[in-house]
Every structure is written in C-alpha cells, then in structure tokens.
Scaffold this active site. Structure first.
Site, PDB file in Angstrom:
ATOM      1  N   LYS A 273       0.805  -1.232   0.000  1.00 59.90           N
ATOM      2  CA  LYS A 273       0.000   0.000   0.000  1.00 59.90           C
ATOM      3  C   LYS A 273       0.838   1.282   0.000  1.00 59.90           C
ATOM      4  CE  LYS A 273      -3.681  -2.035   2.756  1.00 59.90           C
ATOM      5  NZ  LYS A 273      -4.715  -1.804   3.764  1.00 59.90           N
TER       6      LYS A 273
ATOM      7  N   ASP B 110      -9.420   2.753   3.223  1.00 58.68           N
ATOM      8  CA  ASP B 110      -9.359   2.126   4.555  1.00 58.68           C
ATOM      9  C   ASP B 110      -9.938   3.088   5.595  1.00 58.68           C
ATOM     10  OD1 ASP B 110      -8.206  -0.301   3.832  1.00 58.68           O
ATOM     11  OD2 ASP B 110      -6.176   0.522   3.911  1.00 58.68           O
TER      12      ASP B 110
ATOM     13  N   ALA C 201      -1.980   0.137   9.178  1.00 55.39           N
ATOM     14  CA  ALA C 201      -3.422   0.257   9.397  1.00 55.39           C
ATOM     15  C   ALA C 201      -3.739   1.420  10.337  1.00 55.39           C
ATOM     16  CB  ALA C 201      -3.973  -1.050   9.961  1.00 55.39           C
TER      17      ALA C 201
ATOM     18  N   ASN D 252       2.126   1.261  21.342  1.00 56.42           N
ATOM     19  CA  ASN D 252       2.600   0.203  20.446  1.00 56.42           C
ATOM     20  C   ASN D 252       3.639  -0.636  21.177  1.00 56.42           C
ATOM     21  OD1 ASN D 252       2.643  -0.959  17.769  1.00 56.42           O
ATOM     22  ND2 ASN D 252       4.721  -0.163  17.583  1.00 56.42           N
ATOM     23  N   ARG D 253       3.757  -1.915  20.751  1.00 56.33           N
ATOM     24  CA  ARG D 253       4.782  -2.796  21.328  1.00 56.33           C
ATOM     25  C   ARG D 253       6.152  -2.119  21.242  1.00 56.33           C
ATOM     26  NH1 ARG D 253       5.282  -8.501  18.476  1.00 56.33           N
ATOM     27  NH2 ARG D 253       5.973  -7.135  16.795  1.00 56.33           N
TER      28      ARG D 253
HETATM   29  P1  ATR Z   1      -0.385  -3.312   9.196  1.00 50.35           P
HETATM   30  O1  ATR Z   1      -0.063  -2.721   7.860  1.00 50.35           O
HETATM   31  O2  ATR Z   1      -1.421  -4.399   9.142  1.00 50.35           O
HETATM   32  O3  ATR Z   1      -0.698  -2.278  10.233  1.00 50.35           O
HETATM   33  P2  ATR Z   1       2.333  -3.568  10.134  1.00 50.35           P
HETATM   34  O4  ATR Z   1       2.611  -2.235   9.515  1.00 50.35           O
HETATM   35  O5  ATR Z   1       3.306  -4.663   9.915  1.00 50.35           O
HETATM   36  O6  ATR Z   1       0.934  -4.117   9.654  1.00 50.35           O
HETATM   37  O7  ATR Z   1       2.127  -3.336  11.699  1.00 50.35           O
HETATM   38  C1  ATR Z   1       1.887  -4.360  12.567  1.00 50.35           C
HETATM   39  C2  ATR Z   1       1.584  -3.767  13.957  1.00 50.35           C
HETATM   40  O8  ATR Z   1       1.208  -4.839  14.831  1.00 50.35           O
HETATM   41  C3  ATR Z   1       2.749  -3.079  14.609  1.00 50.35           C
HETATM   42  O9  ATR Z   1       2.237  -2.030  15.406  1.00 50.35           O
HETATM   43  C4  ATR Z   1       3.343  -4.210  15.479  1.00 50.35           C
HETATM   44  O10 ATR Z   1       4.106  -3.779  16.588  1.00 50.35           O
HETATM   45  P3  ATR Z   1       5.687  -3.474  16.425  1.00 50.35           P
HETATM   46  O11 ATR Z   1       5.765  -2.111  15.835  1.00 50.35           O
HETATM   47  O12 ATR Z   1       6.225  -3.559  17.797  1.00 50.35           O
HETATM   48  O13 ATR Z   1       6.228  -4.556  15.519  1.00 50.35           O
HETATM   49  C5  ATR Z   1       2.075  -4.838  15.973  1.00 50.35           C
HETATM   50  N1  ATR Z   1       2.206  -6.225  16.456  1.00 50.35           N
HETATM   51  C6  ATR Z   1       2.439  -7.326  15.725  1.00 50.35           C
HETATM   52  N2  ATR Z   1       2.401  -8.440  16.495  1.00 50.35           N
HETATM   53  C7  ATR Z   1       2.138  -8.017  17.771  1.00 50.35           C
HETATM   54  C8  ATR Z   1       1.978  -8.681  19.029  1.00 50.35           C
HETATM   55  N3  ATR Z   1       2.052 -10.007  19.135  1.00 50.35           N
HETATM   56  N4  ATR Z   1       1.702  -7.931  20.113  1.00 50.35           N
HETATM   57  C9  ATR Z   1       1.606  -6.597  20.015  1.00 50.35           C
HETATM   58  N5  ATR Z   1       1.756  -5.903  18.856  1.00 50.35           N
HETATM   59  C10 ATR Z   1       2.007  -6.594  17.748  1.00 50.35           C
END
Ligand code: ATR
Length: 273
Positions: free
Chosen positions: A70, A106, A134, A154-155
């Site tokens: 995207k 979205d 997202a 965020n994590r």
């Molecule tokens: P998308 O485009 O679907 O948003 P992305 O850009 O890869 O996908 O983002 C994934 C998000 O999910 C991130 O905020 C990620 O946290 P990190 O920035 O720390 O990687 C979060 N995420 C993925 N798995 C997770 C988990 N098990 N617990 C908490 N956050 C998680």
C-alpha cells in the site's frame, strides 16, 4: 458471461490467497449485472513495478492494493487523493486512459463502519493500540470524526511516538496505558496482536470500564481483545465491517454505486465458516 468487453479488476498483495475481496467484489458486480471480473494476484514488493505496467498494458480498470504494497504503490500513481497523501498509502486504484488514480478507502471504510454501528467518536477519547500501516488510516478517520483525545501505544514505543508526532496525537508508553483506560470511550486494536493463537494482551487492562467499546481490526479470530471484551462484558466489534466497507467505497469509486454491505456480511460469514 465473460467476453472481450469484460472489464478487469484485481487485488494484489503478498500473501493474497486468504483475501475475501474477489468473492465480495464479484458478488457485487453480479448483483448489478456489470460485465466485470475481479481476480487476485500474488505480487511480492520487488515485482510491483512490473505488475503495475502489466495492468496498464492489459487494460485493467481497477486495482485494490493490500499488505505489504500500500505504501510502495504511491510512487506509481499519476494522481493521489488527499486522504491517501495524508495517510501515506493507497489501497484502491482506478485506471483511466492509462493513468493511475489512487485512493485510500481504509479510512473511509473504517468511518462508515463506525457510523453503521452507531459508535460515536465526536468529542470522545480514543485509544489506538498498534502503530503500523493500518493505524495511519484509523488515525486519519478518527481525526476527521473529531475525537477529543487520540492516544496511541505500540509494542515498539518509538513507532507510536513517530506516528503521534506526524498526526499530532498523544503517544502513551506501555506502563502508562492503565492511566488512560478509565477515560477511554473507544479502544481500537490496529496491531497484529491476536493473529497468532499464543498472543496475549500487551498491557494491563484492569482499569478499563464498562463504557469502553472495543473495535478490533482483526476478524475471524478470538483475539486477546475479544477475550478482554467477553470477560469485562464490553461491546466488541471485529474487523470484517471495515473490510467490507473499504471494498464498498472502492466499488463506488469504480462504478458510482455504493453496494449492499449487508449481503456482503452474509457472504463473509458463509465464506469464513
Ligand atoms: P499493518 O499494515 O497491518 O498495520 P504492520 O505495519 O506490519 O501491519 O504493523 C503491525 C503492527 O502490529 C505493529 O504495530 C506491530 O508492533 P511493532 O511495531 O512492535 O512490531 C504490531 N504487532 C504485531 N504483532 C504483535 C503482538 N504479538 N503484540 C503486540 N503488537 C504486535
């Protein structure tokens, strides 16, 4: 009937096999008796330019773009709408006279679903968990809907901090989440937490009150957010509504018609059973 007049549409992403979009969009085309067909193609990021060139040569009329393309698609667009620019990502393309017009549906899909579910945002406090792609569309929608406070965590905290700076909202470190939960009207999970069965709730949620509505962008899974909602008896919505409405906005861009989202939800339930 597919013939030489059939207008072609497709979704591209990596992976793409799980996508519900072809089922949904083809059902809408069929219902409207449009001579259109919607396919799905697996396109890894390194092949994006070739895919875009191919769609132009083959005369495709519209493309949906999903994870992880995207953002990468932006540089191939001849025209980008305001929202896609602000979000930094496009998920819907209309091809006209060989030119690519990019949109982001979205954010509008999320907004439409909030409205259809009577989830009020204006003057409310929202807490977003997750700071990936997202999240950007969700923040854009919530700002448009005039939320009073938008918090994000965020994590990886730095990513929440960066998004907070970009969109002028407030980043919250994990240990402080408990202080904003009591005032949270809407909690949105935009993270991938819950995609794996072993995922657990990434913060302490003892302070959450019964007034909080949880909206989880994940669908079809019993996520830690779904479990929290069940345990605390909170209203909970999963992501199929946003998925369907982002597709509906795309269909409108291509055809001028906003399709029937209720029949799409029925189809979704059948498809994911
Ligand atoms: P998308 O485009 O679907 O948003 P992305 O850009 O890869 O996908 O983002 C994934 C998000 O999910 C991130 O905020 C990620 O946290 P990190 O920035 O720390 O990687 C979060 N995420 C993925 N798995 C997770 C988990 N098990 N617990 C908490 N956050 C998680």
């Amino acid at each position: 009937m597919i013939n030489t007049e059939t207008k072609l549409f497709a979704i591209i992403g990596h992976p793409i096999k799980h996508s519900f979009s072809p089922v949904m969009q083809n059902a809408w085309f069929e219902k409207e008796k449009f001579n259109c067909s919607y396919l799905a193609f697996e396109v890894p990021p390194k092949s994006l330019k070739k895919a875009v060139d191919s769609f132009k040569i083959l005369g495709f009329a519209g493309i949906n773009v999903t994870v992880p393309l995207k953002t990468g698609i932006m540089k191939f667009l001849d025209y980008t709408d305001k929202a896609a620019k602000a979000i930094g990502a496009a998920n819907t393309i209309a091809v006209k006279n060989g030119k690519l017009y990019g949109y982001n549906t979205d954010h509008s899909g999320f907004s439409s679903d909030l409205i259809s579910k009577h989830i009020k945002v204006r003057n409310k406090t929202v807490f977003i968990f997750g700071a990936g792609g997202a999240s950007r569309a969700v923040i854009h929608a919530l700002k448009n809907a005039e939320a009073k406070h938008i918090y994000i965590s965020n994590r990886t905290y730095e990513k929440a901090r960066d998004l907070a700076k970009t969109f002028k909202i407030t980043a919250v470190p994990a240990e402080k989440i408990k202080t904003i939960l009591p005032e949270t009207d809407l909690l949105v999970n935009t993270s991938a937490c819950g995609m794996k069965r072993t995922d657990t709730l990434p913060f302490e949620a003892a302070g959450i009150t019964k007034n909080t509505v949880i909206y989880d962008l994940i669908y079809g899974r019993k996520t830690p957010f779904a479990k929290l909602a069940a345990e605390k008896k909170l209203k909970y919505f999963s992501g199929e509504g946003m998925l369907i409405n982002q597709g509906a906005h795309g269909f409108k861009i291509w055809t001028g018609i906003y399709p029937d989202t209720k029949s799409a939800l029925k189809l979704f339930k059948k498809y994911t059973r």
